[in-house]
Design an enzyme around this catalytic site. Structure first.
Site, short mmCIF file in Angstrom:
data_model
loop_
_atom_site.label_atom_id
_atom_site.label_comp_id
_atom_site.label_asym_id
_atom_site.label_seq_id
_atom_site.Cartn_x
_atom_site.Cartn_y
_atom_site.Cartn_z
N ILE A 43 0.88 -1.17 0.00
CA ILE A 43 0.00 0.00 0.00
C ILE A 43 0.91 1.22 0.00
O ILE A 43 1.59 1.50 1.00
CB ILE A 43 -0.91 0.01 1.26
CG1 ILE A 43 -1.69 -1.31 1.39
CG2 ILE A 43 -1.84 1.22 1.22
CD1 ILE A 43 -2.70 -1.59 0.29
N GLU A 44 0.93 1.91 -1.13
CA GLU A 44 1.87 3.03 -1.28
C GLU A 44 1.25 4.35 -0.79
O GLU A 44 0.04 4.45 -0.60
CB GLU A 44 2.31 3.13 -2.74
CG GLU A 44 3.07 1.87 -3.17
CD GLU A 44 3.68 1.97 -4.56
OE1 GLU A 44 3.30 2.88 -5.33
OE2 GLU A 44 4.53 1.12 -4.85
N ASN A 45 2.13 5.31 -0.61
CA ASN A 45 1.72 6.61 -0.08
C ASN A 45 2.49 7.70 -0.82
O ASN A 45 3.64 7.48 -1.22
CB ASN A 45 2.04 6.65 1.42
CG ASN A 45 1.39 7.82 2.11
OD1 ASN A 45 1.83 8.96 2.00
ND2 ASN A 45 0.31 7.56 2.81
N ALA A 46 1.86 8.86 -0.98
CA ALA A 46 2.51 9.98 -1.66
C ALA A 46 3.81 10.37 -0.95
O ALA A 46 4.77 10.81 -1.59
CB ALA A 46 1.56 11.18 -1.73
N CYS A 53 4.92 -2.68 2.78
CA CYS A 53 5.07 -3.83 1.89
C CYS A 53 3.96 -4.85 2.11
O CYS A 53 3.34 -4.91 3.19
CB CYS A 53 6.41 -4.53 2.13
SG CYS A 53 7.85 -3.58 1.62
N GLU A 55 4.22 -8.08 2.52
CA GLU A 55 4.51 -9.08 3.56
C GLU A 55 4.15 -8.56 4.93
O GLU A 55 3.51 -9.26 5.73
CB GLU A 55 6.00 -9.44 3.52
CG GLU A 55 6.49 -10.03 2.21
CD GLU A 55 6.96 -8.98 1.21
OE1 GLU A 55 6.37 -7.87 1.15
OE2 GLU A 55 7.92 -9.26 0.48
N1 THU Z 1 7.51 -4.16 -2.04
C1 THU Z 1 6.82 -5.07 -1.29
O1 THU Z 1 5.60 -4.97 -1.13
N2 THU Z 1 7.51 -6.07 -0.72
C2 THU Z 1 8.87 -6.24 -0.82
O2 THU Z 1 9.45 -7.01 -0.06
C3 THU Z 1 9.59 -5.49 -1.85
C4 THU Z 1 8.95 -4.20 -2.24
C5 THU Z 1 6.77 -3.05 -2.65
C6 THU Z 1 6.99 -1.72 -1.99
C7 THU Z 1 6.63 -0.77 -3.11
O3 THU Z 1 5.23 -0.54 -3.07
C8 THU Z 1 6.97 -1.52 -4.37
O4 THU Z 1 7.14 -2.88 -3.99
C9 THU Z 1 8.24 -1.04 -5.05
O5 THU Z 1 9.29 -0.97 -4.15
#
Ligand code: THU
Length: 136
Positions: A43-46, A53, A55
């Protein structure tokens, strides 16, 4: 639930990622020792550092419901939701798992499909980790 079913659960959950910045979708399916399964997505954020992540999303869901014992996690992902390669957990997620899982027996399954996956122990992906026993 067997490994193939856990992989299917993770793949089916991939569209739930919220990734307007990287467009890199990640999904995890975490199997607890009692047989329950928790999915999680990135779930990303600005403000990028507030991103979580997949996991750790899965772990937080399980931990918030009182789960404390874990068997395995499937991780899959790729750019624009297309799984082109194995998606390995970042260092922060490896350490997060180390706080709750046995390094010798917790299995991390990196999946492309139900028939194409690699299995590692946590210890293989995080050798000489720092864990709860270091603080006893
Ligand atoms: N990301 C994960 O969700 N898990 C990881 O272990 C590696 C990276 C996500 C974070 C971000 O939303 C996107 O991958 C690119 O880095």
């Amino acid at each position: 639930m067997d490994d193939r079913q856990l992989i299917r659960t993770a793949i089916d959950n991939l569209p739930n990622s919220y990734v307007p910045y990287s467009h890199f979708h990640v999904s995890a399916a975490l199997l607890c020792k009692d047989g329950t399964v928790y999915t999680g997505n990135n779930i990303e954020n600005a403000a990028y550092s507030a991103t979580v992540c997949a996991e750790r999303s899965a772990f937080f869901r399980a931990l918030n419901e009182g789960k404390r014992e874990f068997e395995a996690i499937v991780i899959c992902g790729g750019m624009n939701g297309e799984i082109a390669d194995y998606c390995a957990p970042c260092g922060v997620c490896r350490q997060g798992m180390r706080g709750f899982c046995s390094p010798e027996s917790f299995r991390i399954i990196l999946a492309k499909t139900e028939d194409d996956y690699r299995v590692f122990t946590l210890e293989e992906l995080l050798p000489l980790g720092f864990g709860p026993e270091n603080l006893r």
